[in-house]
Design an enzyme around this catalytic site. Structure first.
Site, PDB file in Angstrom:
ATOM      1  CG  HIS A  60      25.247 -11.776  26.536  1.00 55.39           C
ATOM      2  ND1 HIS A  60      25.643 -12.175  25.285  1.00 55.39           N
ATOM      3  CD2 HIS A  60      24.576 -12.831  27.081  1.00 55.39           C
ATOM      4  CE1 HIS A  60      25.222 -13.403  25.061  1.00 55.39           C
ATOM      5  NE2 HIS A  60      24.575 -13.828  26.141  1.00 55.39           N
ATOM      6  CB  CYS A  71      -0.942  -0.026   1.201  1.00 57.03           C
ATOM      7  SG  CYS A  71      -0.095  -0.094   2.795  1.00 57.03           S
TER       8      CYS A  71
END
Length: 609
Positions: free
Chosen positions: A532, A26
């Site tokens: 991490h 769209c």
């Protein structure tokens, strides 16, 4: 933007071309029908440069791109065997009724929107020219331009027939022939003569099919089954003649006798229902609709309103739904404009202004996803702006009188009619209310870029320093949804330039994973911090990692924690970006000291208070 690279990345992350049944677009979104939505990696898709977000509406997987969506779509088609012609009929995926309805509406109406929007704008401009005396009514120029504007609407069933046939998996040209038959001038005259009509003894209900929506959709849906049924029992050598011939002979009379009148009645009741709602509770209805339309846009379900809008104008000559969409867009534009006024981040100010202008033009996703939802409070302000405009429209009975393009300033001609002045005032109210609400509610500004670091707040309980030399990045850039979505908590990430990790705070080591790729530290002030090292590096099982501490050790900022072989880990194919997370995020407010750029170990990056 590299459209070719983006298109390839998108195809890969939606599960590959083999997972795609069909793709269309769209104004701002790629709309995929996937065999299995679970195969699409939403978190990684949302990290791609150029992707504003993802959404699932019904069973349709949507990727929000913004103004560049046609170019991305073209690149996808260029690099694959996909196009909007691919039928979704082969799907093995089970859909509930509601999902199927929204999927059909989107698939049928999206392809024809350019024709409707262009014709609607021409109708509006012609009306404007006549109103101001720039064009004589019934002049040759007027007649020709009126035909240009009316053509797409008069023959709307023909456009819908071809689009619906592609969606239902039948021959679009046979579908066009069905629509052409019910629009034939002689048949139209016969149906409008007011005399009893019959076909081989069966009564034909008089109905007008020009500009209608529901009758042709029902007709082509039935035609898709009739065509397949005839095809199944026809020899291959005769299919070219037999299948279309008998499809037309069965479906056209069936449409005139039962399907068409039923569709016309349904359309009339639908239009009457919408009118009844706005006639008897117009104020409340418009406030609710305009105030929540942005939420409907987020789901991608706003296209479900398109057939209702078209049907309302065809049946009654006016519509109340499109004005609500206008107000929602003006509210988004106003909220984004307030961000432009208040933000001190030059780049973000520029983005806010650009997206505000885009929203004024009727394309709201950049403002909605890129600015207002990102800052949260401006999005709430945008809803307030839409509702404020809705209150005014509800009191004054504003309607649209033609179907136009996007719900933005270029489509203002849709309001030309008795309530035009009120329509303009309402748009200003929605924009102003959105701006004022966002300005007064405030927001947590995006930190300014630049080499000079803002001063750390005096009330800060904790300063988090950089544990690694490298480049600091936002968590949203980490290609792991757990970190990028903030599931573990807030913080930052660093792209390492060397393999040494030091303590970012003064405190105690609470956890050191046996694989040594992750360290947990609790600061003396109570902040729980997770470092991490890399993504999926747990799979290395400690290879190329060396720990310098153990659980329970006391550490100070700059004390060595872990060494790792940066080059070996990268060569093994691992992403070494290192998230640094405050896992007890809910106990703090965050003030970034430095959000992007090169950093050294022990350099202050985050203030907690």
């Amino acid at each position: 933007m590299d459209y070719d690279k983006l298109s390839k990345d998108i195809l890969q992350l939606v599960g590959g071309e083999e997972n795609v049944q069909r793709v269309i677009h769209c104004m701002t979104r790629l709309r995929f029908n996937l065999h299995d939505n679970a195969k699409a990696d939403r978190s990684q898709l949302e990290q791609l440069p150029g992707v504003m977000g993802t959404n699932i509406s019904g069973e349709q997987f949507q990727i929000i791109i913004g103004n560049d969506v046609p170019k991305v779509y073209q690149a996808i088609v260029r690099h694959s065997n996909l196009s909007d012609e691919k039928s979704a009929g082969s799907s093995s995926q089970k859909k509930n009724v509601l999902s199927a309805v929204f999927d059909v509406i989107s698939g049928v109406f999206t392809p024809i929107l350019p024709a409707i929007a262009g014709a609607g704008m021409i109708k509006g401009l012609v009306a404007l020219a006549v109103t101001f005396g720039w064009m004589a009514e019934k002049s040759q120029v007027h007649v020709i331009l009126t035909a240009v504007g009316d053509g797409a609407f008069y023959f709307l069933p023909l456009l819908l027939a071809m689009s619906a046939a592609r969606k239902f998996g039948s021959n679009p040209y046979v579908a066009a022939a069905i629509a052409a038959a019910i629009l034939h001038p002689d048949l139209t005259a016969l149906l409008g003569a007011g005399k009893p009509i019959s076909f081989i003894g069966l009564p034909v209900t008089a109905a007008t099919y020009s500009s209608t929506v529901i009758p042709i959709l029902l007709s082509i849906w039935i035609a898709s089954y009739v065509e397949k049924w005839i095809d199944r029992f026809t020899h291959a050598s005769l299919k070219l003649i037999v299948v279309p011939t008998f499809t037309l002979l069965i479906v056209v009379p069936l449409t005139l006798i039962t399907v068409g009148p039923l569709g016309a009645i349904l359309g009339e009741y639908l239009s009457s229902g919408v009118n009844y709602l706005f006639d008897h509770a117009g104020l409340v209805a418009m406030i609710l609709l305009a105030g929540t339309f942005s939420l409907i846009i987020m789901t991608g379900m706003h296209y479900a309103f398109v057939p209702i809008m078209i049907n309302n104008i065809a049946q009654n000559g006016h519509d109340y739904l499109l004005p609500a969409m206008f107000l929602a867009n003006m509210g988004q534009a106003g909220a984004s404009f307030a961000v432009f006024l208040r933000s001190r981040n030059k780049k973000f100010k520029s983005l806010a202004l650009t997206t505000s202008i885009t929203a004024l033009m009727g394309i709201t996703e950049p403002a909605m996803y890129g600015v207002n939802m990102r800052l949260k409070k401006p999005f709430a302000a945008a809803l307030i702006g839409g509702a404020a405009g809705g209150a005014f429209y509800g009191m004054t009975g504003v309607a649209s009188y033609i179907v136009g393009g996007n719900a933005g300033l270029p489509s203002i001609p849709v309001f030309i009619g008795p309530t035009f002045i009120y329509a303009m005032i309402g748009l200003v109210i929605a924009f102003a209310a959105g701006t004022a609400a966002a300005y007064l509610l405030g927001f947590e500004d995006v930190p300014s870029d630049g080499s000079q670091q803002p001063a750390v707040h005096e009330g800060s309980r904790e300063i988090i320093h950089s544990p690694i030399k490298g480049e600091v990045k936002a968590l949203s850039e980490v290609k792991d949804g757990v970190f990028s979505a903030g599931v573990m908590g807030k913080g930052f990430a660093i792209e390492p330039e060397e393999g040494e990790v030091v303590s970012p705070v003064r405190g105690s080591v609470t956890t050191i994973f046996k694989t040594k790729h992750a360290i947990g530290i609790t600061s003396d002030q109570g902040a729980e911090i997770l470092i991490h090292i890399g993504l999926d590096t747990v799979k290395l099982e400690g290879q190329w990692f060396t720990a310098h501490i153990k659980e329970g050790d006391k550490v100070a900022p700059g004390d060595p924690l872990v060494s790792f072989d940066l080059e070996q880990i990268k060569a093994a194919g691992y992403d070494v970006i290192t998230p640094v997370i405050v896992t007890n995020t809910d106990q703090y407010s965050f003030s970034p000291v430095k959000e992007i750029g090169k950093v050294q170990p022990k350099e202050a990056l985050l203030a907690l208070s």
